[in-house]
Design a protein around this motif. Structure first.
Motif, PDB file in Angstrom:
ATOM      1  N   SER A 198       1.107   5.538   0.810  1.00 30.11           N
ATOM      2  CA  SER A 198       0.476   6.713   1.411  1.00 30.11           C
ATOM      3  C   SER A 198       0.427   7.839   0.391  1.00 30.11           C
ATOM      4  O   SER A 198       1.168   7.849  -0.598  1.00 30.11           O
ATOM      5  CB  SER A 198       1.256   7.179   2.646  1.00 30.11           C
ATOM      6  OG  SER A 198       2.458   7.837   2.270  1.00 30.11           O
ATOM      7  N   ASP A 199      -0.431   8.804   0.649  1.00 28.40           N
ATOM      8  CA  ASP A 199      -0.452  10.008  -0.168  1.00 28.40           C
ATOM      9  C   ASP A 199       0.742  10.883   0.233  1.00 28.40           C
ATOM     10  O   ASP A 199       1.468  10.570   1.176  1.00 28.40           O
ATOM     11  CB  ASP A 199      -1.780  10.748  -0.006  1.00 28.40           C
ATOM     12  CG  ASP A 199      -1.980  11.281   1.399  1.00 28.40           C
ATOM     13  OD1 ASP A 199      -1.599  10.601   2.374  1.00 28.40           O
ATOM     14  OD2 ASP A 199      -2.512  12.394   1.545  1.00 28.40           O
TER      15      ASP A 199
ATOM     16  N   LYS B 283      -3.224  -6.580  -0.576  1.00 26.60           N
ATOM     17  CA  LYS B 283      -2.928  -5.150  -0.681  1.00 26.60           C
ATOM     18  C   LYS B 283      -3.870  -4.319   0.190  1.00 26.60           C
ATOM     19  O   LYS B 283      -3.486  -3.262   0.687  1.00 26.60           O
ATOM     20  CB  LYS B 283      -2.915  -4.674  -2.135  1.00 26.60           C
ATOM     21  CG  LYS B 283      -4.198  -4.811  -2.898  1.00 26.60           C
ATOM     22  CD  LYS B 283      -3.979  -4.411  -4.354  1.00 26.60           C
ATOM     23  CE  LYS B 283      -5.204  -4.656  -5.192  1.00 26.60           C
ATOM     24  NZ  LYS B 283      -4.942  -4.326  -6.601  1.00 26.60           N
ATOM     25  N   LEU B 284      -5.087  -4.800   0.410  1.00 31.69           N
ATOM     26  CA  LEU B 284      -5.981  -4.105   1.336  1.00 31.69           C
ATOM     27  C   LEU B 284      -5.498  -4.251   2.781  1.00 31.69           C
ATOM     28  O   LEU B 284      -5.602  -3.307   3.572  1.00 31.69           O
ATOM     29  CB  LEU B 284      -7.413  -4.615   1.190  1.00 31.69           C
ATOM     30  CG  LEU B 284      -8.143  -4.191  -0.085  1.00 31.69           C
ATOM     31  CD1 LEU B 284      -9.487  -4.901  -0.197  1.00 31.69           C
ATOM     32  CD2 LEU B 284      -8.316  -2.697  -0.149  1.00 31.69           C
TER      33      LEU B 284
ATOM     34  N   ILE C 221      -3.467   9.333   4.072  1.00 38.99           N
ATOM     35  CA  ILE C 221      -4.326   8.263   3.581  1.00 38.99           C
ATOM     36  C   ILE C 221      -3.481   7.163   2.936  1.00 38.99           C
ATOM     37  O   ILE C 221      -2.593   7.445   2.131  1.00 38.99           O
ATOM     38  CB  ILE C 221      -5.327   8.798   2.541  1.00 38.99           C
ATOM     39  CG1 ILE C 221      -6.219   9.862   3.189  1.00 38.99           C
ATOM     40  CG2 ILE C 221      -6.163   7.669   1.943  1.00 38.99           C
ATOM     41  CD1 ILE C 221      -7.066  10.629   2.218  1.00 38.99           C
TER      42      ILE C 221
ATOM     43  N   SER D 158      -3.488   3.858   0.460  1.00 39.42           N
ATOM     44  CA  SER D 158      -4.245   3.250  -0.633  1.00 39.42           C
ATOM     45  C   SER D 158      -3.562   1.962  -1.061  1.00 39.42           C
ATOM     46  O   SER D 158      -2.326   1.905  -1.119  1.00 39.42           O
ATOM     47  CB  SER D 158      -4.299   4.188  -1.841  1.00 39.42           C
ATOM     48  OG  SER D 158      -4.927   5.399  -1.494  1.00 39.42           O
ATOM     49  N   PRO D 159      -4.344   0.943  -1.400  1.00 41.19           N
ATOM     50  CA  PRO D 159      -3.743  -0.300  -1.899  1.00 41.19           C
ATOM     51  C   PRO D 159      -2.925  -0.016  -3.154  1.00 41.19           C
ATOM     52  O   PRO D 159      -3.335   0.790  -3.997  1.00 41.19           O
ATOM     53  CB  PRO D 159      -4.952  -1.180  -2.227  1.00 41.19           C
ATOM     54  CG  PRO D 159      -6.110  -0.551  -1.543  1.00 41.19           C
ATOM     55  CD  PRO D 159      -5.793   0.900  -1.378  1.00 41.19           C
TER      56      PRO D 159
ATOM     57  N   ALA E  13       0.863  -1.182   0.000  1.00 44.37           N
ATOM     58  CA  ALA E  13       0.000   0.000   0.000  1.00 44.37           C
ATOM     59  C   ALA E  13       0.896   1.228   0.000  1.00 44.37           C
ATOM     60  O   ALA E  13       2.053   1.170   0.425  1.00 44.37           O
ATOM     61  CB  ALA E  13      -0.904   0.000   1.232  1.00 44.37           C
TER      62      ALA E  13
ATOM     63  N   ALA F 100      -2.813  -1.796   3.222  1.00 49.22           N
ATOM     64  CA  ALA F 100      -3.378  -0.454   3.402  1.00 49.22           C
ATOM     65  C   ALA F 100      -3.911  -0.278   4.822  1.00 49.22           C
ATOM     66  O   ALA F 100      -3.745   0.782   5.434  1.00 49.22           O
ATOM     67  CB  ALA F 100      -4.483  -0.199   2.377  1.00 49.22           C
TER      68      ALA F 100
ATOM     69  N   GLN G 135      -2.449   2.481   7.200  1.00 50.53           N
ATOM     70  CA  GLN G 135      -3.362   3.502   7.710  1.00 50.53           C
ATOM     71  C   GLN G 135      -3.306   3.566   9.234  1.00 50.53           C
ATOM     72  O   GLN G 135      -3.325   4.649   9.820  1.00 50.53           O
ATOM     73  CB  GLN G 135      -4.801   3.241   7.258  1.00 50.53           C
ATOM     74  CG  GLN G 135      -5.744   4.382   7.596  1.00 50.53           C
ATOM     75  CD  GLN G 135      -5.380   5.662   6.864  1.00 50.53           C
ATOM     76  OE1 GLN G 135      -5.284   5.682   5.636  1.00 50.53           O
ATOM     77  NE2 GLN G 135      -5.173   6.746   7.596  1.00 50.53           N
TER      78      GLN G 135
END
Length: 165
Positions: A34-35, A137-138, A40, A42-43, A32, A141, A145
């Motif tokens: 991060s922004d 991948k989730l 945030i 994301s996968p 995953a 994330a 997170q």
């Protein structure tokens, strides 16, 4: 998770704006990203494990491509918090990765991450085949997170402290 370890990681990982979350399994590696603001997760993708060298090369390529400043690696602790064989395997993978990828690493408790993600996918009526494509991948994330939230919570609590006077 140790607050001092999170602070040290946040400081050390300033070399790049993003972080990668890693869910290391025996057959796959969920990733995953991060922004840029590290708010945030994301996968990103799931690597089908082959051997250490090509797996590490793919991870390194993604870190370079996304200007990653550090890795958050899920630590598969036993439910009682003890460390078992999977933790040893994860630590060994990271130890072997260090010479190839000079980035700070933070281990983050991943207990129940796969179960939480799987439950959410089932509730969303996702097919078994689709769940198997997404779960790693989730889970990465979810792990990332959790770490981002802890890092943000530390910064916010430090901002709330009165300045010495």
């Amino acid at each position: 998770m140790d607050t001092d370890a999170i602070r040290a990681f946040a400081q050390a990982s300033r070399g790049g704006p993003r972080l990668i979350g890693v869910d290391l399994g025996t057959r796959t590696i969920g990733l995953a990203l991060s922004d840029l603001g590290r708010q945030i997760a994301s996968p990103l993708e799931t690597i089908r494990r082959v051997k250490f060298t090509p797996d590490a090369a793919r991870l390194r390529l993604l870190c370079e491509r996304h200007a990653v400043g550090g890795l958050v690696v899920g630590l598969p602790l036993n439910m009682d918090g003890s460390e078992g064989v999977r933790v040893q395997s994860t630590r060994s993978f990271v130890r072997n990765l260090k010479p190839l990828l000079d980035l700070p690493v933070l281990f983050h408790d991943e207990r129940l991450s796969t179960a939480v993600v799987t439950r959410a996918l089932i509730e969303a009526d996702t097919s078994r085949a689709r769940r198997s494509q997404l779960v790693d991948k989730l889970a990465a994330a979810y792990i990332l997170q959790g770490c981002l939230d802890r890092m943000r919570g530390l910064v916010e609590s430090e901002d709330d402290e009165p300045e010495p006077g």
